[in-house]
Design a protein around this motif. Structure first.
Motif, PDB file in Angstrom:
ATOM      1  N   PRO A 127      44.359  18.680  16.549  1.00  0.00           N
ATOM      2  CA  PRO A 127      43.154  19.512  16.477  1.00  0.00           C
ATOM      3  C   PRO A 127      42.680  19.923  17.866  1.00  0.00           C
ATOM      4  CG  PRO A 127      42.567  17.219  16.265  1.00  0.00           C
ATOM      5  CD  PRO A 127      44.063  17.254  16.326  1.00  0.00           C
ATOM      6  N   LYS A 128      41.872  20.958  17.912  1.00  0.00           N
ATOM      7  CA  LYS A 128      41.183  21.279  19.154  1.00  0.00           C
ATOM      8  C   LYS A 128      40.216  20.149  19.461  1.00  0.00           C
ATOM      9  CE  LYS A 128      41.491  26.269  18.414  1.00  0.00           C
ATOM     10  NZ  LYS A 128      40.741  27.530  18.204  1.00  0.00           N
ATOM     11  N   ILE A 129      40.055  19.860  20.739  1.00  0.00           N
ATOM     12  CA  ILE A 129      39.296  18.670  21.115  1.00  0.00           C
ATOM     13  C   ILE A 129      37.852  18.731  20.615  1.00  0.00           C
ATOM     14  CG2 ILE A 129      38.555  19.513  23.371  1.00  0.00           C
ATOM     15  CD1 ILE A 129      39.780  15.948  22.516  1.00  0.00           C
ATOM     16  N   LYS A 130      37.236  19.906  20.605  1.00  0.00           N
ATOM     17  CA  LYS A 130      35.862  20.010  20.099  1.00  0.00           C
ATOM     18  C   LYS A 130      35.793  19.671  18.615  1.00  0.00           C
ATOM     19  CE  LYS A 130      33.856  23.327  23.373  1.00  0.00           C
ATOM     20  NZ  LYS A 130      33.159  24.620  23.510  1.00  0.00           N
ATOM     21  N   ASP A 131      36.813  20.092  17.860  1.00  0.00           N
ATOM     22  CA  ASP A 131      36.844  19.783  16.430  1.00  0.00           C
ATOM     23  C   ASP A 131      37.060  18.277  16.219  1.00  0.00           C
ATOM     24  OD1 ASP A 131      36.506  22.457  15.834  1.00  0.00           O
ATOM     25  OD2 ASP A 131      38.657  22.845  15.639  1.00  0.00           O
ATOM     26  N   LEU A 132      37.922  17.686  17.050  1.00  0.00           N
ATOM     27  CA  LEU A 132      38.166  16.247  16.946  1.00  0.00           C
ATOM     28  C   LEU A 132      36.898  15.457  17.252  1.00  0.00           C
ATOM     29  CD1 LEU A 132      40.029  13.811  16.583  1.00  0.00           C
ATOM     30  CD2 LEU A 132      40.687  14.048  18.992  1.00  0.00           C
ATOM     31  N   VAL A 133      36.198  15.848  18.309  1.00  0.00           N
ATOM     32  CA  VAL A 133      34.947  15.176  18.675  1.00  0.00           C
ATOM     33  C   VAL A 133      33.941  15.252  17.530  1.00  0.00           C
ATOM     34  CG1 VAL A 133      32.898  15.387  20.138  1.00  0.00           C
ATOM     35  CG2 VAL A 133      35.171  15.343  21.171  1.00  0.00           C
ATOM     36  N   SER A 134      33.822  16.412  16.937  1.00  0.00           N
ATOM     37  CA  SER A 134      32.882  16.592  15.820  1.00  0.00           C
ATOM     38  C   SER A 134      33.254  15.669  14.658  1.00  0.00           C
ATOM     39  CB  SER A 134      32.885  18.050  15.371  1.00  0.00           C
ATOM     40  OG  SER A 134      31.970  18.249  14.312  1.00  0.00           O
ATOM     41  N   ASN A 135      34.559  15.555  14.394  1.00  0.00           N
ATOM     42  CA  ASN A 135      35.027  14.683  13.311  1.00  0.00           C
ATOM     43  C   ASN A 135      34.742  13.221  13.621  1.00  0.00           C
ATOM     44  OD1 ASN A 135      36.408  13.931  10.922  1.00  0.00           O
ATOM     45  ND2 ASN A 135      38.289  13.615  12.065  1.00  0.00           N
ATOM     46  N   LEU A 136      34.960  12.821  14.868  1.00  0.00           N
ATOM     47  CA  LEU A 136      34.713  11.426  15.254  1.00  0.00           C
ATOM     48  C   LEU A 136      33.225  11.080  15.129  1.00  0.00           C
ATOM     49  CD1 LEU A 136      36.997  11.072  18.429  1.00  0.00           C
ATOM     50  CD2 LEU A 136      37.467  10.275  16.109  1.00  0.00           C
ATOM     51  N   LEU A 137      32.368  11.997  15.507  1.00  0.00           N
ATOM     52  CA  LEU A 137      30.930  11.724  15.429  1.00  0.00           C
ATOM     53  C   LEU A 137      30.451  11.553  13.991  1.00  0.00           C
ATOM     54  CD1 LEU A 137      29.494  14.051  18.230  1.00  0.00           C
ATOM     55  CD2 LEU A 137      29.709  11.557  18.243  1.00  0.00           C
ATOM     56  N   LYS A 138      31.150  12.165  13.060  1.00  0.00           N
ATOM     57  CA  LYS A 138      30.776  11.974  11.650  1.00  0.00           C
ATOM     58  C   LYS A 138      30.918  10.507  11.248  1.00  0.00           C
ATOM     59  CE  LYS A 138      31.936  16.648  10.050  1.00  0.00           C
ATOM     60  NZ  LYS A 138      32.868  17.466   9.210  1.00  0.00           N
ATOM     61  N   TYR A 139      31.952   9.836  11.773  1.00  0.00           N
ATOM     62  CA  TYR A 139      32.140   8.418  11.441  1.00  0.00           C
ATOM     63  C   TYR A 139      31.029   7.556  12.025  1.00  0.00           C
ATOM     64  CZ  TYR A 139      36.853   9.296   9.670  1.00  0.00           C
ATOM     65  OH  TYR A 139      37.916   9.742   8.923  1.00  0.00           O
ATOM     66  N   THR A 140      30.498   7.947  13.188  1.00  0.00           N
ATOM     67  CA  THR A 140      29.473   7.127  13.830  1.00  0.00           C
ATOM     68  C   THR A 140      28.065   7.440  13.356  1.00  0.00           C
ATOM     69  OG1 THR A 140      29.267   8.690  15.679  1.00  0.00           O
ATOM     70  CG2 THR A 140      30.867   6.907  15.923  1.00  0.00           C
ATOM     71  N   LEU A 141      27.811   8.700  12.960  1.00  0.00           N
ATOM     72  CA  LEU A 141      26.434   9.132  12.698  1.00  0.00           C
ATOM     73  C   LEU A 141      26.127   9.510  11.261  1.00  0.00           C
ATOM     74  CD1 LEU A 141      26.029  11.310  15.905  1.00  0.00           C
ATOM     75  CD2 LEU A 141      24.865   9.161  15.436  1.00  0.00           C
ATOM     76  N   SER A 142      27.118  10.026  10.541  1.00  0.00           N
ATOM     77  CA  SER A 142      26.847  10.492   9.182  1.00  0.00           C
ATOM     78  C   SER A 142      26.771   9.331   8.206  1.00  0.00           C
ATOM     79  CB  SER A 142      27.949  11.464   8.729  1.00  0.00           C
ATOM     80  OG  SER A 142      27.770  11.811   7.369  1.00  0.00           O
ATOM     81  N   ASN A 143      25.848   9.435   7.253  1.00  0.00           N
ATOM     82  CA  ASN A 143      25.746   8.388   6.225  1.00  0.00           C
ATOM     83  C   ASN A 143      26.435   8.795   4.924  1.00  0.00           C
ATOM     84  OD1 ASN A 143      24.042  10.314   5.196  1.00  0.00           O
ATOM     85  ND2 ASN A 143      22.169   9.083   5.388  1.00  0.00           N
ATOM     86  N   GLU A 144      27.258   9.876   4.997  1.00  0.00           N
ATOM     87  CA  GLU A 144      27.953  10.340   3.800  1.00  0.00           C
ATOM     88  C   GLU A 144      29.043   9.359   3.367  1.00  0.00           C
ATOM     89  OE1 GLU A 144      29.380  14.243   4.543  1.00  0.00           O
ATOM     90  OE2 GLU A 144      27.383  15.118   4.848  1.00  0.00           O
ATOM     91  N   ASP A 145      29.733   8.770   4.342  1.00  0.00           N
ATOM     92  CA  ASP A 145      30.773   7.780   4.048  1.00  0.00           C
ATOM     93  C   ASP A 145      30.111   6.403   4.001  1.00  0.00           C
ATOM     94  OD1 ASP A 145      32.918   6.075   3.870  1.00  0.00           O
ATOM     95  OD2 ASP A 145      34.089   7.017   5.460  1.00  0.00           O
ATOM     96  N   LYS A 146      29.691   5.985   2.822  1.00  0.00           N
ATOM     97  CA  LYS A 146      28.957   4.728   2.679  1.00  0.00           C
ATOM     98  C   LYS A 146      29.786   3.521   3.096  1.00  0.00           C
ATOM     99  CE  LYS A 146      25.398   6.871   0.958  1.00  0.00           C
ATOM    100  NZ  LYS A 146      24.166   7.024   1.763  1.00  0.00           N
ATOM    101  N   ASP A 147      31.119   3.647   2.967  1.00  0.00           N
ATOM    102  CA  ASP A 147      31.986   2.519   3.298  1.00  0.00           C
ATOM    103  C   ASP A 147      32.028   2.258   4.796  1.00  0.00           C
ATOM    104  OD1 ASP A 147      33.749   0.473   2.439  1.00  0.00           O
ATOM    105  OD2 ASP A 147      35.476   1.663   3.087  1.00  0.00           O
TER     106      ASP A 147
END
Length: 610
Positions: free
Chosen positions: A247-267
């Motif tokens: 992926p483009k690095i900006k897209d990868l960064v955005s994806n990584l931040l979802k794991y740290t900040l988003s509460n969508e993935d309850k697991d």
């Protein structure tokens, strides 16, 4: 094309690295025999902070020792936990009237070894607490709820904060105070990483056979040229997903931040962040990412935090703090300062330190007051040569030697296979760890220095050499079991009021007692896909039949049964089922630790039966 060439080190790499670190700051001293670094100026009027773990993550651990930060760090070999003896030496090297906070990463070997050392210190009346770091959000709660999250670069922020707390409030801060601020940080800390490939462990000694090179190459082939791994651990553990094409690095960064900040993935949602929260950001180099790229990645992370989450970090750190040797990747760590304690957290992060891992500046006064040539100190005799337990319990030393020699040789021959198994389900070191322990036993058997007339002292010597030369989780488990045998024999002697010679009945009792001791330090049982799948059937069958051959066969059957099991402990818990499919022709991928133990027991049985 990624190169697999490496520099050749003729001498012990970890020791020389620690010596080099000690030369960089005259206030740092190290005990060579125990591979530990400590701060010479630490006062016994403040809480001592000790940490440690496997080498390969520098500057984490020893690089954070210095004024204003940690007091002691203990190093194992590459990706292997230090031994109990090393950790105990570290605890004794910087004792404090206020006690010691022990910071441990959440890996099985570290938990066992640091826990045993802490128990030993507690038995001596010395106050200590253990703080287990868990910041990896790539590890879900469902599959790994029992094991818990791994520890990653967030450990470095925790090191800095607890070290500063103990230093800046040295006269009034209690052990509970330092532990509490560390736990608040731990509860509000998240990390996610990404890598382009696995790391290659440096080779020590001259390359004389192509087998070594082939083995090193194998660690790098499972990620294709157009793939990246999201959530890869710092010991080559598989992550949560692979992305392809790159992926483009900006897209990868955005994806990584979802794991740290988003509460969508309850697991994988562990820490709440809200717009306006004060946050510390660490963008960490896993080893082989250039500084040019790393600062660009940090910039993209800050921009994404502000744009997508309304978060403007109040502290930003960038650099190589927790590496994975030459890992071609990076990680992002976020600490919610608001929820962890706000002002005091920032004070601790800003507190001046001379620890080299925090890009410190050593003052001229420190250089002037120190002798640059005295970084190596004499090791106290009570640490270097601790007294061993003794008894009047005897055994047939010749039979024991015959069995151990055969078992160790069989185990050494199996090393390439065990390495292959562990490369698929772990960090690839199991074969070398077991082979190293077997070679150490063979050297001891040929040295003529073992107490062949005293079974308890003989086993205590075996425990010590396994602790020193084997390392890793396997080394800890073997050492606990052998030490448990010595303890059982001593207790049996005390009950009888006299010495005795070991026979089948006393051996059955000894093995059973030792298993009970080991089970206090691991929750693994039959069916959990560990070496316990071989050990427990062996002990139970021997207790029932008093027949060594049938007991060894039970161990072998138990080990092979792991081919059809799902892992519940250790690094194999992070491996997907797809990784195991390449071993379908063999009946599945077995646990290498169980297979290795079975080989040792079968070899012992075969030789003794002759």
């Amino acid at each position: 094309m990624v190169t697999t060439k490496q520099w050749i080190y003729e001498d012990e790499l970890v020791l020389n690295s620690l010596r080099g670190l000690a030369r960089s700051n005259p206030d740092l001293k190290y005990l060579q025999a125990e591979r530990l670094v400590y701060c010479a100026s630490s006062s016994d009027d403040k809480v001592t902070v000790l940490t440690g773990g496997g080498a390969g993550h520098e500057p984490m651990h020893a690089g954070f020792v210095g004024k204003g930060c940690l007091d002691v760090a203990v190093s194992g070999q590459v990706f292997a936990s230090p031994s109990v003896k090393q950790i105990y030496a570290g605890l004794k090297a910087s004792e404090s009237k206020k006690g010691t906070l022990i910071v441990v990463k959440n890996y099985t070997g570290d938990i066992i070894h640091f826990g045993m050392a802490a128990e030993r210190l507690s038995a001596e009346g010395y106050h200590n607490k253990i703080l287990v770091v868990q910041d990896d959000v790539s590890v879900g709660k469902t599959k790994n709820g029992m094991v818990g999250r791994r520890a990653l670069a967030g450990t470095c922020l925790l090191h800095k904060i607890v070290g500063a707390k103990a230093a800046k409030d040295s006269y009034k801060a209690t052990l509970d105070d330092v532990y509490d601020i560390g736990q608040k940080v731990n509860e509000n800390l998240v990390t996610i990483g990404a890598s382009l490939g696995h790391v290659i462990i440096p080779h020590v000694g001259e390359r004389v056979a192509s087998d070594d090179s082939d083995k090193d190459d194998d660690t790098n082939i499972d990620l294709k040229d157009d793939e990246a791994e999201v959530g890869m651990g710092i010991h080559n553990e598989p992550g949560v997903s692979r992305v392809s094409p790159l992926p483009k690095i900006k897209d990868l960064v955005s994806n990584l931040l979802k794991y740290t900040l988003s509460n969508e993935d309850k697991d994988r949602h562990y820490v709440d962040f809200a717009s306006g929260d004060e946050v510390a950001l660490l963008v960490n180099n896993l080893g082989a990412t250039s500084n040019l790229e790393l600062y660009a990645i940090q910039n993209f992370v800050v921009e994404a935090l502000e744009k997508e989450y309304g978060i403007n970090p109040v502290r930003v750190y960038t650099g190589s703090l927790c590496t994975s040797l030459d890992g071609p990747g990076f990680s992002i760590t976020l600490l919610n300062i608001t929820k962890a304690g706000s002002e005091e957290i920032k004070q601790c992060l800003d507190y001046p330190t001379e620890a080299p891992g925090w890009a410190c500046h050593v003052t001229g006064g420190t250089w002037d007051r120190a002798n640059q040539n005295d970084s190596v100190v004499e090791e106290p005799d009570e640490i270097a040569n601790p007294p061993l337990p003794s008894s009047h319990v005897t055994f047939d030393a010749n039979i024991a030697k015959i069995g151990l020699v055969q078992g160790c040789h069989d185990l050494i021959k199996l090393e390439p296979k065990l390495t292959l198994y562990d490369s698929a389900a772990g960090d690839g070191d199991c074969g070398e760890t077991l082979s190293g322990g077997a070679q150490s036993v063979l050297r001891a058997l040929n040295s003529g220095k073992l107490a062949v007339g005293d079974a308890v002292k003989y086993l205590a010597q075996m425990t010590d050499l396994i602790e020193t030369d084997m390392g890793g989780t396997s080394g800890g488990l073997y050492a606990i079991f052998i030490s448990g045998m010595a303890k059982s024999l001593k207790q049996q002697e005390l009950r009888l009021g006299k010495g005795f010679k070991i026979d089948l009945n006393t051996m059955a009792t000894t093995l059973n007692d030792s298993l009970i001791t080991l089970e206090q330090y691991t929750r693994a049982r039959v069916g959990d896909r560990t070496l316990m799948d071989a050990l427990i059937p062996f002990v139970e069958e021997f207790a029932s039949s008093k027949d060594l051959k049938s007991a060894a066969e039970a161990a072998d059957s138990g080990a092979n049964a792991t081919r059809r099991m799902a892992a519940k402990f250790g690094r194999a818990t992070y491996v997907s089922e797809d990784e195991f499919k390449q071993f379908d022709a063999e009946g599945g991928l077995p646990d290498p630790g169980a297979i290795g133990l079975a080989a040792l027991l079968k070899g012992f049985s075969k030789a003794v039966s002759k």
